[in-house]
Design an enzyme around this catalytic site. Structure first.
Site, PDB file in Angstrom:
ATOM      1  N   SER A 115     -19.555 -38.507  -8.561  1.00  0.00           N
ATOM      2  CA  SER A 115     -18.811 -37.342  -8.089  1.00  0.00           C
ATOM      3  C   SER A 115     -18.514 -37.478  -6.599  1.00  0.00           C
ATOM      4  CB  SER A 115     -19.628 -36.073  -8.333  1.00  0.00           C
ATOM      5  OG  SER A 115     -19.057 -34.959  -7.672  1.00  0.00           O
ATOM      6  N   TYR A 137     -12.201 -35.114  -5.863  1.00  0.00           N
ATOM      7  CA  TYR A 137     -11.589 -33.836  -5.551  1.00  0.00           C
ATOM      8  C   TYR A 137     -10.580 -34.073  -4.436  1.00  0.00           C
ATOM      9  CZ  TYR A 137     -15.041 -31.111  -8.197  1.00  0.00           C
ATOM     10  OH  TYR A 137     -15.800 -30.562  -9.197  1.00  0.00           O
ATOM     11  N   THR A 163     -10.002 -34.779 -10.518  1.00  0.00           N
ATOM     12  CA  THR A 163     -10.186 -33.471 -11.137  1.00  0.00           C
ATOM     13  C   THR A 163      -9.054 -32.551 -10.694  1.00  0.00           C
ATOM     14  OG1 THR A 163     -12.585 -33.717 -11.271  1.00  0.00           O
ATOM     15  CG2 THR A 163     -11.710 -31.474 -11.316  1.00  0.00           C
ATOM     16  N   LYS A 233      -8.413 -35.366 -14.915  1.00  0.00           N
ATOM     17  CA  LYS A 233      -9.462 -34.617 -15.623  1.00  0.00           C
ATOM     18  C   LYS A 233      -9.212 -33.125 -15.477  1.00  0.00           C
ATOM     19  CE  LYS A 233     -14.510 -34.021 -15.746  1.00  0.00           C
ATOM     20  NZ  LYS A 233     -14.545 -32.557 -15.520  1.00  0.00           N
ATOM     21  N   HIS A 257     -13.746 -27.995 -17.825  1.00  0.00           N
ATOM     22  CA  HIS A 257     -14.796 -28.057 -16.806  1.00  0.00           C
ATOM     23  C   HIS A 257     -16.095 -27.454 -17.327  1.00  0.00           C
ATOM     24  CE1 HIS A 257     -14.809 -29.333 -12.519  1.00  0.00           C
ATOM     25  NE2 HIS A 257     -15.965 -28.683 -12.487  1.00  0.00           N
TER      26      HIS A 257
END
Length: 369
Positions: A115, A137, A163, A233, A257
């Site tokens: 992540s 992100y 994402t 995603k 999510h």
């Protein structure tokens, strides 16, 4: 999970058992952070309901005495159609954090997705001897965003997963009631020092660092910038799936999510068939949100997924037993998948994708042949 004094607790037989073990050792606020969803948790619960309403139609007389779970995901060989999903703040559930999960994924032969909000540097995670994906992100700090993309390439990451369903965090009421904040020992080290958000609420931290203006034109720039396979995603609408393919996406993750963003959003499993039909074989289609067993993986394959991303059960394994706990959870999932495939008459992953399903009455989804 509790046991009588002097009596060894039995090994977990399901991922639900793993969760109970984790719940016994985690503080209530940390357990709620991992387990909870947004709003009234309608979508969180609907994800599981969708799996329970999806019934497989087994085939007989396949002539096979074993089930081969091996496959490839985004060009990466995998022991089963599963990758570890991107999740933030691993160290809040166990001090060994992301490196333990990355090592367990390598042992299990499945890709690990780091992540953006990981608590350990990407270069440390890349040394786990497994296949690494990076989840991104879109940060307000564009220079940091570009650095993360470049770093992923430098370290040999196998895919970039952006994402796209978090312009800002959903209202996660459990966290608000608990006053949950970003813990210092799990702070996201891949952000600049001033952006790590220690002591901030998770929603407040996200609002400070994530750029809500991410658009298709930004994704076009990413596509031009990187040679890595590009995956979006958080796609639930077939029109978005088609636009992503036209833009040059190599893969999609059908995801709400885990019920943590728009409460009331369609369950990922229900959205999957229409997205697979829209994109056909133009890109890989993965799924997350609500996967809790090997049978769930098989259901996703039967509905057109190339594989799944496994989230919360990985953190439950980490919380309850560190690296060994994650390895055990992944091995349990593989055993369940092998048994389910064999009983369904699917000797390999390709055959699993040809299984039929029937939806329970009242499910707003057409039956698959």
């Amino acid at each position: 999970m509790t046991s009588r004094p002097g009596v060894l607790a039995p090994d977990p037989l399901t991922l639900a058992d793993v969760e109970e073990r984790a719940r016994a050792v985690l503080s209530p606020e940390v357990y709620d952070f991992v387990a909870g969803g947004s709003g009234g948790e309608t979508t969180l619960n609907a994800n599981r309901t969708a799996f329970d309403r999806c019934h497989l139609v087994p085939r007989v007389l396949s002539g096979a005495d074993t089930a081969d779970t091996t496959t490839t995901l985004l060009g990466v060989p995998a022991s089963m159609p599963v990758a570890v999903a991107p999740m933030a703040f691993h160290s809040m559930v166990h001090p060994d954090g992301e490196p333990a999960v990355a090592r367990a994924a390598a042992t299990a032969g499945v890709p690990f997705t780091a992540s953006t909000l990981a608590g350990r540097p990407l270069d440390e995670l890349s040394r786990a001897d497994g296949d690494l994906f990076l989840q991104l992100y879109w940060l307000r700090d564009r220079a940091r965003t570009e650095w993360l993309i470049d770093e992923a390439e430098r370290l040999g990451a196998r895919a970039l997963i952006i994402t796209v369903d978090v312009p800002f965090m959903g209202r996660r009421l459990r966290d608000l009631r608990n006053g949950f904040a970003v813990p210092a020992h799990a702070a996201p080290v891949n952000l600049a020092d001033a952006q790590r958000g220690v002591g901030q609420s998770v929603g407040g931290h996200a609002a400070a660092v994530i750029d809500p203006t991410l658009s298709w034109s930004d994704l076009e720039q990413v596509r031009r910038r990187t040679r890595l396979p590009l995956v979006l995603k958080g796609v639930l609408d077939p029109a978005d799936a088609r636009r992503a393919v036209d833009l040059g996406a190599d893969g999609l993750v059908v995801s709400n999510h885990g019920g943590r963003q728009l409460d009331g959003a369609v369950p990922s499993l229900l959205a999957l068939p229409a997205i697979r039909e829209e994109v056909a074989d133009a890109c890989e289609v993965l799924l997350d949100s609500g996967v809790r067993s090997g049978t769930d993986v098989l259901r996703a394959l039967a509905l057109g997924a190339s594989g799944v991303l496994l989230g919360r059960p990985v953190l439950w394994g980490l919380a309850s037993g560190g690296e060994h706990g994650v390895t055990g959870a992944l091995e349990l999932l593989r055993t369940e998948l092998e048994v389910s495939m064999a009983l369904a008459g699917a000797p390999d992953v390709a055959a699993a994708g040809r299984l039929g399903v029937r939806w329970a009455p009242g499910t707003n989804e057409r039956e698959e042949p």
